[in-house]
Motif scaffolding. Structure first.
Motif, PDB file in Angstrom:
ATOM      1  N   ALA A  52     -10.147   1.249 -31.253  1.00 47.00           N
ATOM      2  CA  ALA A  52     -10.351   2.703 -31.186  1.00 47.00           C
ATOM      3  C   ALA A  52     -10.076   3.216 -29.775  1.00 47.00           C
ATOM      4  O   ALA A  52     -10.633   2.709 -28.798  1.00 47.00           O
ATOM      5  CB  ALA A  52     -11.770   3.047 -31.602  1.00 47.00           C
ATOM      6  N   THR A  53      -9.223   4.242 -29.687  1.00 45.13           N
ATOM      7  CA  THR A  53      -8.871   4.844 -28.403  1.00 45.13           C
ATOM      8  C   THR A  53      -8.851   6.360 -28.534  1.00 45.13           C
ATOM      9  O   THR A  53      -8.927   6.911 -29.638  1.00 45.13           O
ATOM     10  CB  THR A  53      -7.491   4.364 -27.931  1.00 45.13           C
ATOM     11  N   GLU A  54      -8.738   7.041 -27.380  1.00 47.28           N
ATOM     12  CA  GLU A  54      -8.557   8.491 -27.326  1.00 47.28           C
ATOM     13  C   GLU A  54      -9.614   9.248 -28.119  1.00 47.28           C
ATOM     14  O   GLU A  54      -9.321  10.199 -28.839  1.00 47.28           O
ATOM     15  CB  GLU A  54      -7.156   8.873 -27.808  1.00 47.28           C
ATOM     16  N   GLY A  55     -10.856   8.839 -27.962  1.00 52.68           N
ATOM     17  CA  GLY A  55     -11.945   9.497 -28.665  1.00 52.68           C
ATOM     18  C   GLY A  55     -12.459  10.710 -27.926  1.00 52.68           C
ATOM     19  O   GLY A  55     -12.380  10.816 -26.701  1.00 52.68           O
ATOM     20  N   ALA A  56     -12.993  11.655 -28.674  1.00 52.82           N
ATOM     21  CA  ALA A  56     -13.595  12.857 -28.083  1.00 52.82           C
ATOM     22  C   ALA A  56     -14.577  13.450 -29.074  1.00 52.82           C
ATOM     23  O   ALA A  56     -14.393  13.364 -30.291  1.00 52.82           O
ATOM     24  CB  ALA A  56     -12.528  13.883 -27.721  1.00 52.82           C
ATOM     25  N   VAL A  57     -15.644  14.037 -28.541  1.00 54.57           N
ATOM     26  CA  VAL A  57     -16.614  14.746 -29.365  1.00 54.57           C
ATOM     27  C   VAL A  57     -16.765  16.155 -28.816  1.00 54.57           C
ATOM     28  O   VAL A  57     -16.715  16.378 -27.606  1.00 54.57           O
ATOM     29  CB  VAL A  57     -17.983  14.024 -29.386  1.00 54.57           C
ATOM     30  N   THR A  58     -16.896  17.111 -29.717  1.00 54.77           N
ATOM     31  CA  THR A  58     -17.113  18.498 -29.311  1.00 54.77           C
ATOM     32  C   THR A  58     -18.360  19.024 -29.989  1.00 54.77           C
ATOM     33  O   THR A  58     -18.684  18.642 -31.114  1.00 54.77           O
ATOM     34  CB  THR A  58     -15.901  19.381 -29.677  1.00 54.77           C
ATOM     35  N   PHE A  59     -19.083  19.879 -29.299  1.00 52.29           N
ATOM     36  CA  PHE A  59     -20.281  20.488 -29.868  1.00 52.29           C
ATOM     37  C   PHE A  59     -20.501  21.834 -29.208  1.00 52.29           C
ATOM     38  O   PHE A  59     -20.040  22.082 -28.082  1.00 52.29           O
ATOM     39  CB  PHE A  59     -21.508  19.588 -29.673  1.00 52.29           C
ATOM     40  N   GLY A  60     -21.199  22.732 -29.913  1.00 56.11           N
ATOM     41  CA  GLY A  60     -21.427  24.044 -29.346  1.00 56.11           C
ATOM     42  C   GLY A  60     -22.282  24.921 -30.228  1.00 56.11           C
ATOM     43  O   GLY A  60     -22.698  24.526 -31.327  1.00 56.11           O
ATOM     44  N   HIS A  77     -22.256  23.564 -34.189  1.00 54.69           N
ATOM     45  CA  HIS A  77     -21.191  22.740 -34.756  1.00 54.69           C
ATOM     46  C   HIS A  77     -20.944  21.516 -33.884  1.00 54.69           C
ATOM     47  O   HIS A  77     -21.253  21.494 -32.688  1.00 54.69           O
ATOM     48  CB  HIS A  77     -19.894  23.544 -34.881  1.00 54.69           C
ATOM     49  N   ALA A  78     -20.380  20.482 -34.507  1.00 50.67           N
ATOM     50  CA  ALA A  78     -20.013  19.258 -33.790  1.00 50.67           C
ATOM     51  C   ALA A  78     -18.848  18.609 -34.515  1.00 50.67           C
ATOM     52  O   ALA A  78     -18.708  18.726 -35.739  1.00 50.67           O
ATOM     53  CB  ALA A  78     -21.194  18.290 -33.715  1.00 50.67           C
ATOM     54  N   ARG A  92     -20.824  21.859 -39.439  1.00 50.47           N
ATOM     55  CA  ARG A  92     -21.304  23.109 -38.847  1.00 50.47           C
ATOM     56  C   ARG A  92     -22.377  23.699 -39.752  1.00 50.47           C
ATOM     57  O   ARG A  92     -22.277  23.633 -40.985  1.00 50.47           O
ATOM     58  CB  ARG A  92     -20.149  24.094 -38.680  1.00 50.47           C
ATOM     59  N   TYR A  93     -23.393  24.305 -39.126  1.00 54.13           N
ATOM     60  CA  TYR A  93     -24.423  25.019 -39.881  1.00 54.13           C
ATOM     61  C   TYR A  93     -24.444  26.467 -39.428  1.00 54.13           C
ATOM     62  O   TYR A  93     -24.527  26.758 -38.234  1.00 54.13           O
ATOM     63  CB  TYR A  93     -25.800  24.394 -39.680  1.00 54.13           C
ATOM     64  N   ASP A  94     -24.375  27.400 -40.396  1.00 53.54           N
ATOM     65  CA  ASP A  94     -24.421  28.832 -40.131  1.00 53.54           C
ATOM     66  C   ASP A  94     -25.661  29.433 -40.765  1.00 53.54           C
ATOM     67  O   ASP A  94     -25.942  29.183 -41.946  1.00 53.54           O
ATOM     68  CB  ASP A  94     -23.181  29.531 -40.705  1.00 53.54           C
ATOM     69  N   SER A  95     -26.377  30.240 -39.994  1.00 56.43           N
ATOM     70  CA  SER A  95     -27.503  31.012 -40.508  1.00 56.43           C
ATOM     71  C   SER A  95     -27.162  32.493 -40.359  1.00 56.43           C
ATOM     72  O   SER A  95     -26.948  32.976 -39.245  1.00 56.43           O
ATOM     73  CB  SER A  95     -28.776  30.687 -39.727  1.00 56.43           C
ATOM     74  N   VAL A  96     -27.084  33.210 -41.485  1.00 59.24           N
ATOM     75  CA  VAL A  96     -26.676  34.612 -41.485  1.00 59.24           C
ATOM     76  C   VAL A  96     -27.894  35.490 -41.738  1.00 59.24           C
ATOM     77  O   VAL A  96     -28.436  35.504 -42.845  1.00 59.24           O
ATOM     78  CB  VAL A  96     -25.592  34.876 -42.546  1.00 59.24           C
TER      79      VAL A  96
END
Length: 647
Positions: free
Chosen positions: A334-342, A373-374, A391-395
């Motif tokens: 496994a290479t070039e991994g990335a995680v995003t969250f916000g 989200h992640a 992702r979780y959305d609360s409206v």
């Protein structure tokens, strides 16, 4: 040329807006915000860049999207009037539109949809179209997909670069645009202003004997300003303001309405900043944005009717986005991994009133959306790319929804092939009008509506075929897609409110073929076959034709001369529950099929000097009377001649 790209889940990452400005050949910024080769992301994306916009003479968004696989564009009238996009058979409200990553669907629209007939393209650098469920990245309205409009950027190697366009032609059309951009030290800037005015043609079908032949004029003005500051490498601050106002003539069917006019205005502002920390391992970014849509419609008394209406719609959206990207260490294969969250927050506020008593409608309501989200991606054995996100959305605390998406793409270089698969869920929250709208004493919205939801997947492959010494002499590809949409919002049995009662079954295939027989000739074709049916009755959904075909070519017989013929075919489709319009001007409540239609356009451009290009655009050269929407005729034959420059 425009490529049919096996890409993922993202057009322009909300979490890393500045990275999305980097122009990297054959790459796109994915959901993780990391520029990744297009061949390595597992979903369907089409990119239309500035060169394609100019060479094909695309003056507005609806025209540019007509060649995208999986899309059907249906315009109810002339320039500026409502144009809907049905992406992979989904409803028009199920396509999310972004501008530089900021949602611009109109919250004051009855369904929260976007009018694709409104946007001109002078200040647009590229259009990116993601097809398939994308709520795990973008939240509500991304059931069918996402369309991102990326505005022009300042050149990094010029302190002052003026550019512009002057053109005119049929139907008293005049196009004027000018701008200046550049980079001075740590600062970069851009400012542009453009206007399109036309007398246009009569949108009411000529087959109606009561038509007055009244033309539906259009006048659009657009101003854009951007200022960026890069104090050190890896850190950037940027501000953008964009204002657009359209004044339009509106027609009705089966008769013209000579005194029906509209004014449609939007302004967008955003400030965003981003910084790379710990030698680029962690990137964090923050964006503040606001959009406001204001529409007014006036229908004054005329020779056909003594009625008078004044309609008003106003919708504002304020948002804050905070996002992060962390590069992950390699391990084993496994290479070039990335995680995003916000985290994302948006506030919507709508005020509208329309019509006359006793059917006067009104809305005055607000709602808030908070989301987290992640997503993660890795590459295995240097040929298998895997992505996943949630992702979780609360409206407004009345509904919450968790969406997800996973995908993989396998490179098979031995066969010049890429194989991809992905699946996920998506949702569409009810609009404020659907929850709180009022019509006289007979209709009330339903504040307890649930979101429309979908689950779907796609599988596809693309292969480059070498021949005659060319590695990519031809490219063939297919994408099979299938989804089910449930809890669709519709009228209740008494027609006095709305409820979640309907469902839809959607499936189809996108077939693409590109041929490059010589350096001066490129051709490409896209054929979309769609089966979109009502989940209860099995009937074909309105305005979803079984076949939509586009065929484009780029011919450069001599250096500097580019000719781009375009052919678009749309098969027949049901119009819906209301109305067959007859030549008598009457209507009956029975479904009908919109007939199939073919349009032929041709654009030629010649580079007079390295800085100046002349062009000639011909539209609907066969003068087709095809009706994309029952009763509304496609604009007649027209020609525009002009020049564009960049010094």
């Amino acid at each position: 040329m425009r490529r049919i790209l096996p890409s993922t889940a993202a057009i322009l990452a909300l979490v890393t807006p500045a990275l999305a400005q980097v122009a990297i050949p054959d790459t796109i910024v994915t959901a993780t915000g990391v520029p990744t080769a297009l061949e390595r992301v597992p979903a369907s994306i089409t990119v239309i860049n500035r060169r394609m916009i100019e060479e094909n003479g695309f003056a507005n968004l609806a025209e540019a999207l007509a060649s995208v696989p999986g899309l059907r564009v249906a315009q109810s009238g002339g320039p500026g009037q409502q144009a809907s996009v049905f992406m992979r058979g989904n409803s028009s409200r199920s396509t999310l539109v972004l501008m530089d990553g900021v949602p611009v669907n109109d919250p004051s629209d009855a369904n929260g949809a976007f009018n694709f007939g409104n946007e001109t393209l002078f200040d647009i650098e590229r259009i990116e179209v993601l097809r398939g469920p994308a709520s795990s990245l973008y939240g509500s309205a991304a059931i069918g997909g996402v369309i991102n409009l990326v505005t022009r950027r300042a050149p990094a190697d010029r302190t002052v670069m003026p550019y512009g366009e002057v053109a005119g032609g049929s139907q008293n059309t005049l196009r004027l645009g000018g701008g200046v951009a550049g980079t001075v030290g740590a600062f970069d800037y851009l400012a542009s202003l453009n206007n399109i005015s036309t007398q246009a043609s009569n949108a009411t079908a000529s087959r109606f004997f009561r038509t007055l032949g009244e033309r539906d004029g259009f006048n659009s003005t657009n101003a854009t300003a951007r200022l960026g500051y890069t104090p050190i490498e890896g850190t950037r601050l940027e501000g953008l303001v964009r204002w657009r106002e359209n004044r339009i003539g509106i027609d009705s069917v089966p008769r013209d309405d000579p005194n029906y006019t509209g004014d449609d205005r939007r302004w967008l502002g955003q400030i965003r900043g981003e910084s790379r920390l710990f030698d680029g391992v962690w990137t964090t970014g923050l964006r503040l944005a606001v959009t406001q849509d204001r529409r007014t419609y006036s229908n004054l008394p005329d020779i056909l009717s003594a009625a008078r209406t004044q309609d008003y719609y106003s919708g504002t959206r304020q948002s804050v986005d905070w996002g992060n990207v962390v590069r992950l260490p390699s391990f084993g294969p496994a290479t070039e991994g990335a995680v995003t969250f916000g985290v994302n927050y948006a506030h919507e506020d709508v005020t509208s009133y329309a019509g006359n008593v006793p059917f006067r409608s009104s809305v005055a309501a607000k709602q808030d959306t908070t989301a987290g989200h992640a997503a993660v991606q890795y590459r295995f054995w240097d040929r298998l790319d895997v992505t996943g996100g949630v992702r979780y959305d609360s409206v407004s605390s009345f509904v919450g929804y968790t969406s997800w998406r996973v995908g993989a793409v396998l490179a098979v270089p031995e066969a010049n092939m890429r194989i991809r698969a992905s699946g996920g869920t998506a949702f569409n929250a009810p609009s404020l009008n659907q929850r709180f709208g009022i019509i006289g004493n007979t209709f009330r919205g339903n504040p307890n509506l649930r979101p429309e939801t979908s689950i779907g997947y796609e599988f596809g492959a693309e292969m480059d075929i070498p021949a005659f010494g060319q590695q990519r002499f031809s490219t063939v590809g297919f994408t099979f897609f299938q989804s089910r949409v449930t809890d669709l919002i519709n009228f209740n049995a008494q027609f006095n409110s709305l409820t979640n009662v309907a469902s839809a079954n959607l499936k189809g295939v996108e077939l693409v073929w590109a041929l490059r027989p010589a350096s001066w000739l490129t051709t490409e074709m896209a054929w979309t076959i769609t089966d979109a049916t009502d989940g209860q009755t099995g009937r074909v959904l309105p305005r979803r034709p079984e076949s939509v075909v586009s065929a484009l070519a780029r011919i450069e017989p001599i250096a500097g001369l580019v000719i781009t013929p375009q052919i678009y075919f749309t098969g027949r489709s049901p119009e819906g529950a209301f109305a067959t319009y007859l030549n008598s001007g009457a209507s009956v409540s029975s479904p009908r099929n919109n007939k199939s239609g073919t349009l032929f356009n041709l654009t030629a451009s010649y580079r007079i000097t390295p800085q100046i290009t002349g062009f000639l655009e011909g539209r609907n050269l066969t003068d087709s009377k095809w009706e994309p929407v029952n009763g509304f005729q496609t604009p007649g034959r027209s020609a525009i001649i002009g020049t564009r420059f960049a010094f």
